[in-house]
Design a protein around this motif. Structure first.
Motif, PDB file in Angstrom:
ATOM      1  N   LEU A  16      70.144 -57.340  27.406  1.00 22.13           N
ATOM      2  CA  LEU A  16      70.770 -57.539  26.091  1.00 22.13           C
ATOM      3  C   LEU A  16      69.899 -56.952  24.976  1.00 22.13           C
ATOM      4  N   ALA A  17      68.599 -57.168  25.035  1.00 17.94           N
ATOM      5  CA  ALA A  17      67.691 -56.606  24.034  1.00 17.94           C
ATOM      6  C   ALA A  17      67.691 -55.082  24.093  1.00 17.94           C
ATOM      7  N   ALA A  18      67.692 -54.518  25.295  1.00 17.30           N
ATOM      8  CA  ALA A  18      67.698 -53.063  25.447  1.00 17.30           C
ATOM      9  C   ALA A  18      68.995 -52.461  24.915  1.00 17.30           C
ATOM     10  N   ALA A  19      70.116 -53.101  25.201  1.00 17.35           N
ATOM     11  CA  ALA A  19      71.404 -52.603  24.709  1.00 17.35           C
ATOM     12  C   ALA A  19      71.477 -52.679  23.183  1.00 17.35           C
ATOM     13  N   THR A  20      70.952 -53.757  22.629  1.00 19.61           N
ATOM     14  CA  THR A  20      70.925 -53.905  21.174  1.00 19.61           C
ATOM     15  C   THR A  20      70.087 -52.784  20.553  1.00 19.61           C
ATOM     16  N   ARG A  21      68.921 -52.552  21.107  1.00 15.30           N
ATOM     17  CA  ARG A  21      68.037 -51.493  20.607  1.00 15.30           C
ATOM     18  C   ARG A  21      68.696 -50.121  20.749  1.00 15.30           C
TER      19      ARG A  21
END
Length: 105
Positions: free
Chosen positions: A31-36
């Motif tokens: 989720l953090a990687a997709a947000t970034r």
């Protein structure tokens, strides 16, 4: 932006009580990687109050969840023996509507 791992669990039909220790470690990272990735693509943070004074719109949040779900399901860099096609009106089209473009100068 207030997306949580429970939002991602719902996106991948896991349910908020599903998953195991591996999922508990992988889901927040994905989720953090997709947000970034989305922020890098559009050129600004999803919590940028100047660009998005009313917060991240639902379609941008959905694009993050679509990308995160795909990355969760397909954790390898190569798929063998699979034929696929990008979904029309998918994440790329959503993100294109919000992307900031700059030209040399």
């Amino acid at each position: 932006m207030a997306l949580t791992t429970d939002d991602l669990k719902n996106q991948i039909n896991m349910g908020t009580d599903g998953g195991d220790a591996i999922d508990a470690a992988v889901l927040p990272t994905v989720l953090a990687a997709a947000t970034r990735h989305v922020e890098n693509f559009i050129g600004y943070a999803l919590d940028d109050s100047e660009k998005l004074p009313e917060g991240a719109p639902a379609d941008l949040e959905h694009a993050v969840l679509m990308i995160a779900a795909h990355w969760y399901e397909e954790r390898e860099t190569v798929l063998v023996g699979v034929s696929g096609q990008e979904i029309p009106f998918g994440a790329s089209q959503i993100l294109g509507e919000y992307r900031e473009y700059s030209y040399g100068g």
